[in-house]
Design a protein around this motif. Sequence first.
Motif, short mmCIF file in Angstrom:
data_model
loop_
_atom_site.label_atom_id
_atom_site.label_comp_id
_atom_site.label_asym_id
_atom_site.label_seq_id
_atom_site.Cartn_x
_atom_site.Cartn_y
_atom_site.Cartn_z
N PHE A 1 4.35 8.15 -12.92
CA PHE A 1 4.71 9.54 -12.63
C PHE A 1 3.54 10.32 -12.03
N LEU A 2 2.69 9.65 -11.25
CA LEU A 2 1.57 10.33 -10.61
C LEU A 2 2.00 11.12 -9.38
N ALA A 3 3.19 10.87 -8.88
CA ALA A 3 3.70 11.67 -7.78
C ALA A 3 3.92 13.11 -8.26
N PRO A 4 3.83 14.10 -7.39
CA PRO A 4 4.03 15.50 -7.81
C PRO A 4 5.39 15.68 -8.48
N PRO A 5 5.43 16.37 -9.63
CA PRO A 5 6.71 16.57 -10.32
C PRO A 5 7.79 17.21 -9.45
N ALA A 6 7.38 18.03 -8.48
CA ALA A 6 8.36 18.66 -7.60
C ALA A 6 9.12 17.62 -6.79
N GLN A 7 8.55 16.44 -6.62
CA GLN A 7 9.20 15.40 -5.82
C GLN A 7 10.33 14.72 -6.58
N TRP A 8 10.14 14.51 -7.90
CA TRP A 8 11.13 13.73 -8.66
C TRP A 8 11.86 14.53 -9.73
N GLY A 9 11.46 15.79 -9.98
CA GLY A 9 12.07 16.56 -11.06
C GLY A 9 13.55 16.84 -10.84
N ARG A 10 13.91 17.29 -9.65
CA ARG A 10 15.31 17.64 -9.40
C ARG A 10 16.23 16.42 -9.45
N PRO A 11 15.90 15.28 -8.78
CA PRO A 11 16.76 14.09 -8.93
C PRO A 11 16.90 13.64 -10.37
N LEU A 12 15.83 13.79 -11.17
CA LEU A 12 15.91 13.38 -12.57
C LEU A 12 16.85 14.30 -13.36
N ARG A 13 16.79 15.61 -13.09
CA ARG A 13 17.71 16.53 -13.77
C ARG A 13 19.15 16.24 -13.40
N LYS A 14 19.38 15.91 -12.14
CA LYS A 14 20.72 15.55 -11.70
C LYS A 14 21.21 14.29 -12.40
N PRO B 1 0.83 -1.21 0.00
CA PRO B 1 0.00 0.00 0.00
C PRO B 1 0.86 1.25 0.00
N GLY B 2 0.31 2.33 -0.52
CA GLY B 2 1.03 3.60 -0.52
C GLY B 2 1.74 3.84 -1.83
N ARG B 3 2.38 5.00 -1.89
CA ARG B 3 3.08 5.43 -3.10
C ARG B 3 4.57 5.48 -2.85
N THR B 4 5.33 4.94 -3.79
CA THR B 4 6.79 5.01 -3.72
C THR B 4 7.25 6.46 -3.81
N ASP B 5 8.24 6.80 -3.02
CA ASP B 5 8.88 8.12 -3.15
C ASP B 5 9.74 8.07 -4.41
N LEU B 6 9.17 8.54 -5.53
CA LEU B 6 9.86 8.42 -6.81
C LEU B 6 11.16 9.22 -6.82
N GLY B 7 11.19 10.36 -6.13
CA GLY B 7 12.42 11.14 -6.06
C GLY B 7 13.53 10.36 -5.37
N ALA B 8 13.21 9.69 -4.26
CA ALA B 8 14.21 8.88 -3.56
C ALA B 8 14.65 7.70 -4.41
N LEU B 9 13.71 7.12 -5.17
CA LEU B 9 14.05 5.99 -6.03
C LEU B 9 15.02 6.42 -7.13
N VAL B 10 14.74 7.55 -7.78
CA VAL B 10 15.63 8.06 -8.83
C VAL B 10 16.98 8.43 -8.24
N ASP B 11 16.97 8.97 -7.02
CA ASP B 11 18.22 9.40 -6.40
C ASP B 11 19.14 8.22 -6.10
N LEU B 12 18.58 7.01 -5.99
CA LEU B 12 19.42 5.82 -5.80
C LEU B 12 20.35 5.60 -7.00
N LEU B 13 19.94 6.09 -8.18
CA LEU B 13 20.79 5.96 -9.36
C LEU B 13 21.90 6.99 -9.37
N ASN B 14 21.77 8.03 -8.55
CA ASN B 14 22.82 9.05 -8.46
C ASN B 14 23.90 8.69 -7.45
#
Length: 331
Positions: free
Chosen positions: A216-229, A188-201
């Motif tokens: 990508f239903l999580a707010p873009p503000a959550q995963w946008g910065r890790p993705l740009r990095k 149950p619940g939603r994965t922290d997509l930003g934290a997941l992407v940050d694992l690749l950094n």
Amino acid sequence: MPGGTGGTGTGGGRSEAVLSRLQLLVTRKLDGLLQGDYAGLLPGPGTEAGESREYRPGDDVRRMDWPVTARTTVPHVRRTVADRELETWLAVDLSASLDFGTGRWLKRDLVIAAATAMTHLTVRGGNRVGAVVGSGGPVPAPAARSRWRRAAPEPAAVAPLLFRLPARPGRREAHGLLRAIAGTEVRPGRTDLGALVDLLNRPPRRRGVAVVISDFLAPPAQWGRPLRKLAVRHDVLAIEVVDPRELELPDVGVLAVVDPETGELHEVQTADPRLRRRYADAAAVQRTAIADELRAAGAAHLRLRTDTDWLLDMVRFVAAQRHARTRGTTR
């Protein structure tokens, strides 16, 4: 936007059957599609210096060859030779909202399909494939109706599941990676997509291909910065998985809708055209925001739908990428 009507859980036996079917489908239809002197699904530029050529609109200015440009007074860019060994990492989001589908596939099945296709296309020639997987996250406790709710114990939140599968070469290792992804428990619940992407950094790796598979239903503000990095160092492909009922509601009268991430149940009167129009408008705004954030991060964007031929969509995307690279443009 709600995740949609509740989907049934995906058991281990069903996951194995879906994975076997997908591997056969991918092998038969994608075998030999991407062969040549470039890296992976996104024909990566590599890191080895090659020849120079004149600059064309759309070329990456970071690859400007300034010495040649100064000598010839004509802008030139430096070509690079694709790496012989490519490291591909998958970030696989298996939130509860993905255990849903009203088309040919569940969204979860499309996630596994995309991971299978990417693994098949990049595992050859000694290339290594690894993955980070996320499932579930903290579920907010529903507010108690009693005025003594502070004294009542709150239900425990479900701990998020984030784990890493190391990058290894070989088909057998790749198959084991896919089995681990397909067998992941949906929580149950939603994965922290930003934290997941940050694992690749972390830790920093040499240039390669990073693929993020999610709705990508999580707010873009959550995963946008890790993705740009992530896109600073790697070629990034974002695979967005969508179900048609997330874009518009059908006119079927009263529809019981449950959010698979929180368990909240709502009854919606879909016969109301104004409600359907507001829903479609809100969905369009949401998808535009997702596309804009992916574009700002410099990621290639592939959208797969549960009601269309996902394999054909992927083939068309690959063909467009190859054509763009052949013409010398970036994306």
